[in-house]
Design an enzyme around this catalytic site. Structure first.
Site, PDB file in Angstrom:
ATOM      1  N   ALA A  19       0.828  -1.210   0.000  1.00  0.00           N
ATOM      2  CA  ALA A  19       0.000   0.000   0.000  1.00  0.00           C
ATOM      3  C   ALA A  19       0.857   1.252   0.000  1.00  0.00           C
ATOM      4  O   ALA A  19       0.493   2.284  -0.583  1.00  0.00           O
ATOM      5  CB  ALA A  19      -0.929  -0.012   1.212  1.00  0.00           C
ATOM      6  N   ILE A  21       4.003   1.521  -1.266  1.00  0.00           N
ATOM      7  CA  ILE A  21       4.702   1.651  -2.563  1.00  0.00           C
ATOM      8  C   ILE A  21       3.915   0.839  -3.605  1.00  0.00           C
ATOM      9  O   ILE A  21       4.253  -0.312  -3.903  1.00  0.00           O
ATOM     10  CB  ILE A  21       6.156   1.145  -2.469  1.00  0.00           C
ATOM     11  CG1 ILE A  21       6.843   1.695  -1.213  1.00  0.00           C
ATOM     12  CG2 ILE A  21       6.943   1.527  -3.724  1.00  0.00           C
ATOM     13  CD1 ILE A  21       8.215   1.127  -0.971  1.00  0.00           C
ATOM     14  N   GLU A  23       3.816   0.884  -6.692  1.00  0.00           N
ATOM     15  CA  GLU A  23       4.547   0.512  -7.896  1.00  0.00           C
ATOM     16  C   GLU A  23       5.146  -0.883  -7.787  1.00  0.00           C
ATOM     17  O   GLU A  23       5.535  -1.473  -8.803  1.00  0.00           O
ATOM     18  CB  GLU A  23       5.672   1.520  -8.160  1.00  0.00           C
ATOM     19  CG  GLU A  23       5.198   2.902  -8.595  1.00  0.00           C
ATOM     20  CD  GLU A  23       4.801   3.754  -7.402  1.00  0.00           C
ATOM     21  OE1 GLU A  23       4.887   3.246  -6.260  1.00  0.00           O
ATOM     22  OE2 GLU A  23       4.401   4.917  -7.611  1.00  0.00           O
ATOM     23  N   ASP A  65      -7.918 -40.198 -25.429  1.00  0.00           N
ATOM     24  CA  ASP A  65      -7.479 -41.215 -26.381  1.00  0.00           C
ATOM     25  C   ASP A  65      -7.110 -42.471 -25.592  1.00  0.00           C
ATOM     26  O   ASP A  65      -6.703 -42.375 -24.431  1.00  0.00           O
ATOM     27  CB  ASP A  65      -6.272 -40.693 -27.163  1.00  0.00           C
ATOM     28  CG  ASP A  65      -5.753 -41.694 -28.165  1.00  0.00           C
ATOM     29  OD1 ASP A  65      -6.559 -42.283 -28.889  1.00  0.00           O
ATOM     30  OD2 ASP A  65      -4.531 -41.907 -28.209  1.00  0.00           O
TER      31      ASP A  65
END
Length: 337
Positions: A19, A21, A23, A65
């Site tokens: 919260a 920082i 970034e 398969d």
């Protein structure tokens, strides 16, 4: 407890740091995604798009398969019925087991890589028919295997004689053999009985070429002499019953899709505990409209003798019914579906 309070404190600290920082959030997100990819890699999973993991968690139908997926794709030739041999219903007299095995080997590739052909050549060697004899002649030409024909042949000049050595699905090769109706029915009954035990059944046949005779342009124009039938066992994968049980408990419907005969598919289904409400063949599927197929796939759990394009239609029909479908397979023919 102290341990829980410590974990809570660490998480609270990380939250406050993010919260403070914001970034850093893309970096943290990348780290967490990388950790997830690392955990998947440890489980031998390779994921191109992470959204596919979410989809896998939502699937309602799993198409699988048979050969190499439900089974090990490690074949062993366990039954060999020679025409005129002892202990089986005779289709026509005059051919021994060794004759049949030699024609079977000559119908294989000299540098065999397919597990089925490897098992056939191994069986020949166990009976004293070695590769230097089998492939010591001259391979003049071949009829290549196709998914549609389900048979193949090699044209040999061997020991001074020219002939076609062929092998393929019993129901495809037997109509090309010079048999009476009763003999053909006996051979088909034998093939069905072998298939019901979970064996892949292959017919072995030969066409002699007289001096100056040109080989037919297509294998379907050949007229063969039937030499016998062989049955190959491909054992189920270890733990496959447990995997199927987990799918069923999770509410996932498991559907087997195979190019093998219906009797073989049903035999394997019984061995691995796959419950089936019905079976549909590729030939029947080809005659259906998309709407008809949508209705049939609601009640069919085994599809046999299918082609790659059939697999695609089956998946599309299930999706049209609102199913979230996953498809697994080990062959290139499974890729489109």
């Amino acid at each position: 407890e102290p341990k829980e309070r410590i974990i809570q404190s660490i998480l609270s600290g990380i939250t406050l740091a993010m919260a403070t920082i914001p970034e850093e959030f893309p970096v943290v997100l990348t780290v967490f995604l990388s950790m997830g990819a690392w955990r998947l890699a440890k489980k031998h999973s390779l994921v191109r798009r992470l959204s596919s993991i979410e989809t896998l968690g939502s699937i309602t139908a799993l198409c699988v398969d048979k050969t190499g997926t439900l089974t090990q794709n490690r074949m062993t030739l366990t039954r060999a019925y020679a025409v005129g041999g002892r202990g089986i219903e005779e289709v026509s007299p005059g051919k021994s087991l060794e004759d049949m095995l030699e024609i079977m080997g000559l119908a294989c590739e000299s540098d065999a890589y397919d597990p089925m052909e490897k098992a056939m050549i191994s069986c020949c060697e166990q009976h004293g028919i070695f590769a230097d004899h089998l492939f010591g002649g001259t391979l003049l030409s071949e009829y290549s295997f196709t998914s549609a024909l389900k048979m193949m042949g090699h044209i040999w000049l061997h020991d001074g004689a020219r002939f076609v050595a062929a092998k393929g699905a019993a129901e495809r090769l037997l109509p090309l053999c010079t048999l009476t109706q009763s003999e053909r029915e006996q051979a088909l009954r034998t093939a069905h009985a072998m298939g019901s035990q979970g064996l892949r059944v292959i017919a072995i046949a030969k066409m002699a070429l007289s001096p100056g005779q040109q080989p037919p342009s297509s294998i379907t124009d050949c007229r063969f002499c039937l030499y016998g039938l062989v049955g190959l066992m491909d054992p189920p994968r270890e733990g496959i019953q447990k995997d199927l049980s987990l799918c069923q408990k999770a509410g996932i419907r498991v559907i087997m899709i195979t190019g093998d005969a219906g009797s073989t598919a049903q035999g394997i289904a019984r061995r691995i505990g796959l419950k089936s409400r019905g079976m549909l063949t590729g030939m029947e599927l080809s005659r259906m409209s998309d709407q008809e197929l949508r209705e049939r796939v609601r009640h069919v759990d085994i599809f046999s003798r299918v082609l790659p394009e059939h697999k695609m239609r089956i998946v599309q029909a299930l999706q049209a019914n609102g199913e979230v479908v996953a498809m697994t397979g080990d062959g290139v023919n499974d890729a489109p579906a």
